[in-house]
Design a protein around this motif. Structure first.
Motif, mmCIF file in Angstrom:
data_model
loop_
_atom_site.group_PDB
_atom_site.id
_atom_site.type_symbol
_atom_site.label_atom_id
_atom_site.label_comp_id
_atom_site.label_asym_id
_atom_site.label_seq_id
_atom_site.Cartn_x
_atom_site.Cartn_y
_atom_site.Cartn_z
ATOM 1 N N ASP A 92 22.820 -1.957 -12.140
ATOM 2 C CA ASP A 92 22.810 -0.497 -12.337
ATOM 3 C C ASP A 92 21.623 -0.064 -13.200
ATOM 4 N N TRP A 93 20.469 -0.662 -12.923
ATOM 5 C CA TRP A 93 19.244 -0.271 -13.621
ATOM 6 C C TRP A 93 18.637 0.946 -12.936
ATOM 7 N N GLU A 94 18.093 1.838 -13.724
ATOM 8 C CA GLU A 94 17.434 3.023 -13.188
ATOM 9 C C GLU A 94 16.072 3.190 -13.838
ATOM 10 N N LEU A 95 15.121 3.675 -13.037
ATOM 11 C CA LEU A 95 13.790 4.032 -13.517
ATOM 12 C C LEU A 95 13.453 5.424 -12.998
ATOM 13 N N LEU A 96 13.044 6.289 -13.910
ATOM 14 C CA LEU A 96 12.719 7.676 -13.543
ATOM 15 C C LEU A 96 13.903 8.342 -12.856
ATOM 16 N N GLY A 97 15.110 7.972 -13.262
ATOM 17 C CA GLY A 97 16.301 8.567 -12.688
ATOM 18 C C GLY A 97 16.654 8.049 -11.315
ATOM 19 N N GLN A 98 15.991 7.016 -10.864
ATOM 20 C CA GLN A 98 16.235 6.461 -9.533
ATOM 21 C C GLN A 98 16.772 5.044 -9.669
ATOM 22 N N GLY A 99 17.566 4.637 -8.684
ATOM 23 C CA GLY A 99 18.142 3.304 -8.691
ATOM 24 C C GLY A 99 17.215 2.263 -8.094
ATOM 25 N N GLY A 100 17.806 1.186 -7.609
ATOM 26 C CA GLY A 100 17.011 0.086 -7.095
ATOM 27 C C GLY A 100 16.212 0.399 -5.852
ATOM 28 N N TRP A 101 16.547 1.509 -5.175
ATOM 29 C CA TRP A 101 15.829 1.813 -3.936
ATOM 30 C C TRP A 101 14.353 2.060 -4.191
ATOM 31 N N ILE A 102 13.982 2.427 -5.411
ATOM 32 C CA ILE A 102 12.578 2.700 -5.688
ATOM 33 C C ILE A 102 11.724 1.449 -5.499
ATOM 34 N N TRP A 103 12.346 0.262 -5.745
ATOM 35 C CA TRP A 103 11.601 -0.971 -5.529
ATOM 36 C C TRP A 103 11.529 -1.332 -4.058
ATOM 37 N N PHE A 104 12.514 -0.894 -3.282
ATOM 38 C CA PHE A 104 12.393 -1.043 -1.832
ATOM 39 C C PHE A 104 11.216 -0.215 -1.318
ATOM 40 N N ALA A 105 11.004 0.958 -1.897
ATOM 41 C CA ALA A 105 9.870 1.791 -1.501
ATOM 42 C C ALA A 105 8.548 1.116 -1.856
ATOM 43 N N VAL A 106 8.497 0.490 -3.043
ATOM 44 C CA VAL A 106 7.277 -0.216 -3.440
ATOM 45 C C VAL A 106 7.034 -1.427 -2.536
ATOM 46 N N CYS A 107 8.100 -1.976 -1.966
ATOM 47 C CA CYS A 107 7.982 -3.147 -1.092
ATOM 48 C C CYS A 107 7.373 -2.811 0.270
ATOM 49 N N VAL A 108 7.401 -1.537 0.656
ATOM 50 C CA VAL A 108 6.875 -1.150 1.977
ATOM 51 C C VAL A 108 5.404 -1.545 2.143
ATOM 52 N N PRO A 109 4.508 -1.247 1.173
ATOM 53 C CA PRO A 109 3.121 -1.699 1.333
ATOM 54 C C PRO A 109 2.985 -3.206 1.480
ATOM 55 N N GLU A 110 3.833 -3.964 0.786
ATOM 56 C CA GLU A 110 3.764 -5.424 0.922
ATOM 57 C C GLU A 110 4.183 -5.863 2.315
ATOM 58 N N ALA A 111 5.180 -5.175 2.887
ATOM 59 C CA ALA A 111 5.585 -5.498 4.257
ATOM 60 C C ALA A 111 4.453 -5.192 5.239
ATOM 61 N N LEU A 112 3.746 -4.089 5.008
ATOM 62 C CA LEU A 112 2.591 -3.771 5.856
ATOM 63 C C LEU A 112 1.494 -4.811 5.698
ATOM 64 N N LEU A 113 1.332 -5.318 4.487
ATOM 65 C CA LEU A 113 0.327 -6.360 4.258
ATOM 66 C C LEU A 113 0.665 -7.626 5.034
ATOM 67 N N ILE A 114 1.933 -7.996 5.071
ATOM 68 C CA ILE A 114 2.339 -9.166 5.848
ATOM 69 C C ILE A 114 2.024 -8.955 7.326
ATOM 70 N N ALA A 115 2.317 -7.764 7.829
ATOM 71 C CA ALA A 115 2.005 -7.462 9.228
ATOM 72 C C ALA A 115 0.500 -7.562 9.476
ATOM 73 N N GLY A 116 -0.295 -7.080 8.516
ATOM 74 C CA GLY A 116 -1.743 -7.169 8.660
ATOM 75 C C GLY A 116 -2.238 -8.606 8.670
ATOM 76 N N LEU A 117 -1.638 -9.464 7.867
ATOM 77 C CA LEU A 117 -2.029 -10.877 7.866
ATOM 78 C C LEU A 117 -1.722 -11.537 9.211
ATOM 79 N N VAL A 118 -0.576 -11.192 9.774
ATOM 80 C CA VAL A 118 -0.219 -11.765 11.074
ATOM 81 C C VAL A 118 -1.170 -11.273 12.162
ATOM 82 N N LEU A 119 -1.460 -9.968 12.169
ATOM 83 C CA LEU A 119 -2.345 -9.406 13.187
ATOM 84 C C LEU A 119 -3.761 -9.952 13.075
#
Length: 261
Positions: free
Chosen positions: A72-99
């Motif tokens: 139940d950690w929060e940052l800037l009033g937001q829960g753990g989903w904010i780190w899922f949002a930060v993970c999106v660029p990393e997922a795109l980077l993985i796709a770029g490495l594969v391509l």
């Protein structure tokens, strides 16, 4: 009448001083250049190793998001989903490495890597800004020491991996060009590049070498193992050091204060 010297003396052909160009050309065409030690590693395998470490960076952020939800950690009033949002660029980077690994043309593969790496660096900057914003706007009672230390460690490790990928992509035109023509114009100078049996044997760095450079630069905030030669390499190392300063010094110092209070 002036008599010309005969080309035949005693039934034998006289030797001339003209070089044996035909034999020389034949010998040159038979020269075989042995592949260097680094070229024993296929280009596909190099991309596979980089993709594996990129997946580790994404897994670290996903793990941080799961822990944030569970604790139940929060940052800037937001829960753990904010780190899922930060993970999106990393997922795109993985796709770029594969391509880029499937791309046969060197320049196009290099451009794809540079684009997706810029997305990954942007994701790292967002993660650091989220932590710094929480430190500036929230009270010490709202942030636990474990939360700050865990978040700071994940952001720092992700930063090291992403910049290791940046160094691996930048040096000598990228992994595809290095595998094809070697490091004729390097952006980094490794200790093995000095005159030694390994350098004469055509030593070339692996991805782990660039990852080590990123780790030491993130800890010492300066080059320790390999020296940057190009302006682009110096800019990347400076940017990594700035992000590491924010993640290590600012966040860790605040975490120690929170733990002590």
């Amino acid at each position: 009448m002036v008599s010309l010297p005969s080309c035949h003396q005693d039934g034998k052909t006289a030797k001339t001083d003209a070089p044996d160009t035909a034999g020389l050309a034949l010998r040159l065409t038979n020269v075989h250049v042995m592949p260097t030690r680094a070229r024993h590693v296929p280009h596909k395998r190099a991309h596979w190793e980089a993709t594996l470490f990129g997946s580790v960076a994404a897994a670290l952020l996903i793990g941080l998001a799961v822990i944030s939800y569970a604790a139940d950690w929060e940052l800037l009033g937001q829960g753990g989903w904010i780190w899922f949002a930060v993970c999106v660029p990393e997922a795109l980077l993985i796709a770029g490495l594969v391509l880029s690994g499937r791309e046969a043309e060197d320049r196009r593969s290099h451009r794809l890597l540079l684009f997706f790496l810029s997305v990954g660096v942007f994701g790292n900057l967002v993660g650091v800004l989220v932590l710094i914003g929480a430190l500036l706007t929230e009270k010490s009672t709202d942030l636990s020491g474990g939360q700050l230390l865990t978040s700071g460690a994940v952001v720092w490790l992700t930063n090291v991996i992403v910049f290791g990928l940046c160094f691996w992509t930048l040096d000598a035109g990228g992994p595809a060009r290095r595998a094809r023509v070697g490091r004729s114009t390097p952006d980094f100078r490794f200790p093995q590049d000095e005159r030694s049996p390994r350098s004469e044997d055509g030593w070339q760095p692996r991805f782990e070498d660039y990852l080590y450079v990123a780790m030491t630069n993130g800890i010492a905030f300066s080059p320790t193992d390999a020296m940057p030669l190009s302006l682009s390499a110096k800019r990347l190392m400076a940017l990594e050091s700035l992000i590491s300063v924010a993640a290590v010094l600012v966040i860790a110092a605040r975490a120690v204060n929170v733990i002590g209070s």
